[in-house]
Design an enzyme around this catalytic site. Sequence first.
Site, mmCIF file in Angstrom:
data_model
loop_
_atom_site.group_PDB
_atom_site.id
_atom_site.type_symbol
_atom_site.label_atom_id
_atom_site.label_comp_id
_atom_site.label_asym_id
_atom_site.label_seq_id
_atom_site.Cartn_x
_atom_site.Cartn_y
_atom_site.Cartn_z
ATOM 1 N N PHE A 195 -12.180 -1.626 3.975
ATOM 2 C CA PHE A 195 -11.252 -0.956 4.879
ATOM 3 C C PHE A 195 -11.421 -1.469 6.304
ATOM 4 C CE2 PHE A 195 -9.756 3.164 2.676
ATOM 5 C CZ PHE A 195 -9.609 2.497 1.471
ATOM 6 N N LYS A 208 -9.080 1.855 -10.123
ATOM 7 C CA LYS A 208 -9.596 1.960 -8.760
ATOM 8 C C LYS A 208 -10.688 3.026 -8.708
ATOM 9 C CE LYS A 208 -7.443 1.829 -4.168
ATOM 10 N NZ LYS A 208 -6.186 2.127 -3.444
ATOM 11 N N ASP A 262 0.861 -1.185 0.000
ATOM 12 C CA ASP A 262 0.000 0.000 0.000
ATOM 13 C C ASP A 262 0.895 1.233 0.000
ATOM 14 O OD1 ASP A 262 -2.320 1.445 0.038
ATOM 15 O OD2 ASP A 262 -2.765 1.121 2.151
ATOM 16 N N THR A 316 -12.915 0.646 -4.076
ATOM 17 C CA THR A 316 -12.286 1.039 -2.818
ATOM 18 C C THR A 316 -13.258 1.794 -1.921
ATOM 19 O OG1 THR A 316 -10.309 2.091 -1.900
ATOM 20 C CG2 THR A 316 -11.394 3.233 -3.731
ATOM 21 N N GLU A 340 -6.080 5.037 -9.591
ATOM 22 C CA GLU A 340 -7.386 5.541 -9.172
ATOM 23 C C GLU A 340 -7.952 6.614 -10.093
ATOM 24 O OE1 GLU A 340 -9.520 6.580 -4.937
ATOM 25 O OE2 GLU A 340 -7.619 5.529 -5.106
#
Length: 320
Positions: A178, A132, A17, A156, A96
């Site tokens: 998450f 993303k 990450d 996400t 993203e």
Amino acid sequence: MPSLLAQLRQYSVVVADTGDRAAIERFRPEDATTNPSIILKALRAGQYRQQVDNALRQAMASATATPTIIAEACDRLVVSMGVEILATIRGKVSTEVPAALSFDSAATVARARALHQRYLQLGIPGDRVLVKIAATWEGIQAARQLEREGIRCNLTLIFNLAQARACAEAGIYLVSPFVGRILDWHQRHSPDASFDAENDPGVLSVRQVYRFFKQHDYATVVMAASFRNIGEVLALAGCDRLTISPALLAELEQSSAELQRALADDGRREPAPSALDEAQFRWQMNEDPMATEKLAEGIRQFHADQLALEALLIARMREL
């Protein structure tokens, strides 16, 4: 005894990450994930300077209006960063779509196609790239269309089963539920409560998603994200993928304690329930204040970092 990180790799695909090239080279993850916050952090640390200048020069050669130049440069930059990361890993990189498009399906599809096409033009196979997208209803519908076109997606900012389930029902390749941000919300609203790994609400949320997907035989990959400590990571050992920050990867690498697998597919299957429609999805989100608040907050944070990234590019453009 092997390190916790080595043991973890036996049960879950480890994903970095980060956009930090040194960290990626050190830990050799299978995949890597990025977002505006990660990209901004890497740039502020002095990385990818040549990519910034190249992206700006190419954008300035094709446009004259500053907003157009910066939008073009941003796309060129995130893709060039992704290409660099892919040179270090064996698997996939996530790139993203801007958070400002989170409630516009058509604009998300268009931007995702453009990002994907840039990778293809640079010789990167499409199956090594995940686009993303925030898991709003509009984002999920955009991803449904993209998956039909062969563009794989990573949804996400997932905070509850309704979001994850809608993604699986839409045929999305991968979801990122998450963990730490869910814990943050509960700690803020219950400051006197004590949360260890086994009663961590973020851990329990991911376990619920994982078991639901396996039980109903959804093909969507579950990649837990946003960890606050290695206890959360270890409590999800066995999840399909785990995307972990360099600091926690280092902590896992330095420990040689014995790891117990926490999640496994028991092989039991049941027919999947009827797919959620938009009204059901929105009602379930409405009934979950944590998920509603954290999704909105996450989109705002990513957008703020996107604006900071654009400001950085504008400042650099004036120097060229």
